[in-house]
Design a protein around this motif. Structure first.
Motif, PDB file in Angstrom:
ATOM      1  N   TYR A 140       7.089   7.434  -8.663  1.00  0.00           N
ATOM      2  CA  TYR A 140       8.914   7.493  -9.351  1.00  0.00           C
ATOM      3  C   TYR A 140       9.748   5.889  -9.382  1.00  0.00           C
ATOM      4  N   LEU A 141       8.838   4.858  -9.399  1.00  0.00           N
ATOM      5  CA  LEU A 141       9.131   3.152  -9.231  1.00  0.00           C
ATOM      6  C   LEU A 141       9.804   3.018 -10.518  1.00  0.00           C
ATOM      7  N   VAL A 142      11.270   2.482 -10.141  1.00  0.00           N
ATOM      8  CA  VAL A 142      12.335   1.726 -11.391  1.00  0.00           C
ATOM      9  C   VAL A 142      11.834   1.241 -12.109  1.00  0.00           C
ATOM     10  N   SER A 143      12.020   0.127 -10.726  1.00  0.00           N
ATOM     11  CA  SER A 143      11.969  -1.426 -11.184  1.00  0.00           C
ATOM     12  C   SER A 143      10.451  -1.662 -11.620  1.00  0.00           C
ATOM     13  N   ASP A 144       9.640  -2.910 -11.650  1.00  0.00           N
ATOM     14  CA  ASP A 144       9.030  -3.983 -12.330  1.00  0.00           C
ATOM     15  C   ASP A 144       8.108  -3.948 -10.950  1.00  0.00           C
TER      16      ASP A 144
ATOM     17  N   THR B 230       0.796  -1.384  -0.114  1.00  0.00           N
ATOM     18  CA  THR B 230      -0.021   0.299  -0.301  1.00  0.00           C
ATOM     19  C   THR B 230       1.048   1.331   0.081  1.00  0.00           C
ATOM     20  N   LEU B 231       1.837   1.573   0.325  1.00  0.00           N
ATOM     21  CA  LEU B 231       2.835   2.068   0.540  1.00  0.00           C
ATOM     22  C   LEU B 231       3.520   2.709  -0.894  1.00  0.00           C
ATOM     23  N   VAL B 232       3.960   1.262  -1.190  1.00  0.00           N
ATOM     24  CA  VAL B 232       4.243   1.879  -2.526  1.00  0.00           C
ATOM     25  C   VAL B 232       3.162   2.597  -3.428  1.00  0.00           C
ATOM     26  N   GLU B 233       2.178   1.940  -3.363  1.00  0.00           N
ATOM     27  CA  GLU B 233       1.567   2.875  -4.475  1.00  0.00           C
ATOM     28  C   GLU B 233       1.075   3.754  -4.221  1.00  0.00           C
ATOM     29  N   LYS B 234       0.513   3.981  -2.531  1.00  0.00           N
ATOM     30  CA  LYS B 234       0.342   5.491  -2.718  1.00  0.00           C
ATOM     31  C   LYS B 234       0.794   6.165  -2.761  1.00  0.00           C
TER      32      LYS B 234
ATOM     33  N   GLU C 136      12.857  -6.616  -4.238  1.00  0.00           N
ATOM     34  CA  GLU C 136      13.594  -5.933  -4.458  1.00  0.00           C
ATOM     35  C   GLU C 136      12.808  -4.938  -5.030  1.00  0.00           C
ATOM     36  N   ILE C 137      12.543  -3.392  -4.824  1.00  0.00           N
ATOM     37  CA  ILE C 137      11.914  -2.772  -4.735  1.00  0.00           C
ATOM     38  C   ILE C 137      12.582  -1.082  -5.293  1.00  0.00           C
TER      39      ILE C 137
END
Length: 631
Positions: free
Chosen positions: A567-571, A558-562, A577-578
């Motif tokens: 700013y996400l670089v990885s898949d 939830t934290l990553v999606e919100k 690993e994110i």
């Protein structure tokens, strides 16, 4: 709010002031004073508390006071005891000035011949010159103001000590020639010294030294307006001869392109100096060369307004006596040079017709408007389907950094707000027109913001959008003071302050400005290249850190999606690993490698180590909110 310990100590001092030696012995008095000295520099106390204790020393209630007045120190406060309170450049401004004031009083009461005083006064002067060096090397606005206040304090007490006062004068003149934009501070220092120390001629000598430094220095166009400000102030001193000033004016208008360019502001600065020279006591010696300067301006200057004023001054100079000339030029000016208001017939007519109120900007008693941050719609990073990705990290870094050769590339942070009415606004302000928003900075982390115009704000309509474009020098949290001038439905113009606009650290984040042809592979290569650079032990300004916390898998998702999706670089499907990459204008980067093991590890890397405290606070806030949500 002061702590209980401070209140208790204050009560003790009040009791001592009331009962003196009937309740407190000489040993008690010595103990209390020593305790105050210790508390005044205790590292665990806050600056306001330490300032309070310093003030208690200055007004310490002695059993048998010898001195009197505001500057009387306790007899038991010797230079040896007060030596622990010597100011340092690491003190905040208020503490530094308070300590300097106290030490000045301590060493003022000692004789010049005493070795202890010689060392103490020499240290205070060395401290003052250390502040001067910081200002000389580009110190902040706060340190500049602190230095000039410290210089005023030092001179207030030790201007008779010529070896220090003359040395400081020379240092100040050298500082001015290197930083002419500080001219208002130099003028302010001279004014206050002259006002507070009427028995001293230091201010006059200082202005004379500045005059000599300016007229002998090599002239540059960017320094000219500051030189003219200083010379205008020098011309107000009747004891200073002005021949060198007139020669300087003659030189700049005949041997430079000043008249050809016809700059209106510089022309007014020139006329300001000439006006003061026209009423100078030594005017008789300046008559012919000053007339030549005015005649040259009247015939050659490129601005019509300046030519007209120069022609007027030349006419007055050549047709009126000295006394009449002084009387004409002093009309309309009150004490201190401020223009006096005159009640004319046209003003009376205007008041009778109610036009004065219409032409006046009224200040609102309550806050009328406020800026509310618009909710952000988080989107993906918009990767290019036709990927043209550099395979090597070094190539990715080179291509990415080449973009910044273009001036102004990715240098602004857009912030979207809505301009709406505040809850306390009266109904007479329901309809506002021609709103002009003005913003002022509270620090030097950002470039100045221009004013923003909004056509109208109606309470019953959706609020208009306002976009602020911040241009950071350093990506730091900040606050902006905001105000607005507008016209209400009654036709009057109003000025209102808005609540401060707080810019949080996360609002400086922008998606990576990668080349448009890149896909995910190019961003990953760039991420790896940045990470390798920032992880090296070489002193490149980069730094790494580790932040750990307890988060459930669902909470982390939830934290990553919100918060991290743009700013996400990885898949996004990569669970091991994110990788997250934030861009912070003008050219800083923040990298996160997030792994979920027994605890969640946020490996942090940045090319700006000064961001680490803000990064830690940001991650702590994010993870704490997720923990609260999923408990």
């Amino acid at each position: 709010c002061l702590s209980p310990q401070v209140c208790l100590f204050h009560s003790t001092l009040l009791m001592k002031s009331a009962f003196t030696d009937s309740l407190f012995s000489a040993e008690d008095e010595a103990f209390l004073l020593q305790r105050l000295v210790v508390l005044s520099q205790h590292p665990l106390l806050s600056p306001p508390e330490k300032l309070f204790y310093i003030d208690c020393i200055l007004s310490f209630p002695e059993n048998r006071p010898i001195g009197c007045g505001d500057d009387a120190l306790p007899v038991l406060l010797t230079p040896r005891l007060a030596s622990v309170l010597v100011p340092t450049v690491f003190n905040d401004s208020a503490t530094l000035l308070a300590r300097l004031h106290l030490l000045c009083l301590v060493y003022l009461e000692e004789e010049d011949e005493e070795e202890e005083e010689g060392r103490g006064l020499g240290y205070l002067y060395d401290h003052l010159t250390s502040l001067l060096r910081i200002v000389d090397n580009g110190g902040s606005r706060e340190i500049v103001v602190t230095f000039f206040r410290a210089a005023f304090l030092f001179l207030s007490y030790f201007f008779p000590v010529e070896r220090f006062s003359h040395s400081l004068m020379e240092e100040l003149c050298s500082l001015y020639l290197r930083h002419t934009h500080l001219a208002p501070h130099f003028i302010n220092l001279a004014d206050h010294i002259q006002e507070q120390l009427s028995e001293s001629n230091w201010a006059t000598e200082f202005l004379m030294a500045l005059q000599g430094a300016i007229t002998d220095a090599e002239l540059t166009s960017k320094d000219l307006r500051w030189h003219l400000k200083i010379l205008a102030r020098v011309a107000e001193e009747g004891e200073i001869k002005q021949q060198s000033t007139v020669d300087f004016l003659s030189h700049i208008i005949t041997s430079s392109s000043l008249c050809v360019k016809g700059d209106w502001r510089l022309g007014n600065f020139l006329l300001g100096v000439c006006r003061r020279l026209l009423v100078h006591p030594g005017f008789d010696e300046l008559l012919i060369p000053l007339a030549d300067v005015l005649q040259h301006l009247a015939s050659r200057y490129g601005d019509t307004d300046i030519r007209d004023h120069a022609r007027l001054y030349y006419t007055l100079l050549t047709t009126l006596s000295k006394d009449k000339l002084a009387g004409v030029l002093s009309q309309g000016y009150g004490e201190g040079g401020g223009q006096a208001k005159k009640r004319t017939f046209s003003c009376i007519v205007a008041e009778s017709e109610g036009l004065t109120s219409l032409l006046t900007v009224h200040r609102a008693k309550k806050i009328i408007l406020k800026l509310v941050e618009e909710p952000q719609t988080e989107t993906g990073s918009g990767l290019n389907l036709n990927e043209d990705n550099p395979e090597e990290a070094s190539v990715a870094l080179e291509q990415y950094r080449a973009q910044f050769d273009v001036p102004g590339f990715a240098s602004e942070i857009p912030l979207n707000y809505q301009l709406t009415h505040s809850e306390s606004a009266d109904s007479c302000f329901d309809q506002l027109f021609s709103i002009r928003l003005h913003f002022s900075l509270t620090d030097d982390h950002y470039e100045l913001l221009g004013d923003i115009s909004v056509p109208c704000v109606f309470r019953e309509r959706p609020p208009p959008s306002v976009k602020l474009r911040l241009k950071p020098r350093r990506p730091q949290p900040t606050s902006l003071h905001a105000s607005a001038i507008f016209t209400a439905q009654d036709g009057f113009s109003w000025l209102t302050d808005l609540p401060d606009v707080h810019v949080a650290f996360q609002q400086t984040f922008l998606p990576l400005p990668a080349p448009e042809t890149w896909g995910r592979g190019g961003r990953l290569s760039l991420f790896d290249g940045f990470w390798d650079e920032m992880s090296r032990e070489e002193p490149t300004g980069g730094a790494t850190s580790l932040f750990c916390c307890q988060l459930q898998e669902e909470a982390l998702k939830t934290l990553v999606e919100k918060h991290f999706l743009p700013y996400l670089v990885s898949d996004p499907s990569d669970k091991e690993e994110i990788k997250v990459l934030f861009f912070l204008p003008p050219q800083s980067h923040l990298l996160l490698r997030i792994r979920s093991e027994e605890t969640v590890h946020f490996n942090v890397a940045t090319d700006n180590w000064q961001l680490l405290p803000h990064i830690n606070s940001y991650l702590l806030t994010l993870t704490s909110s997720q923990e609260d949500t999923h408990t």
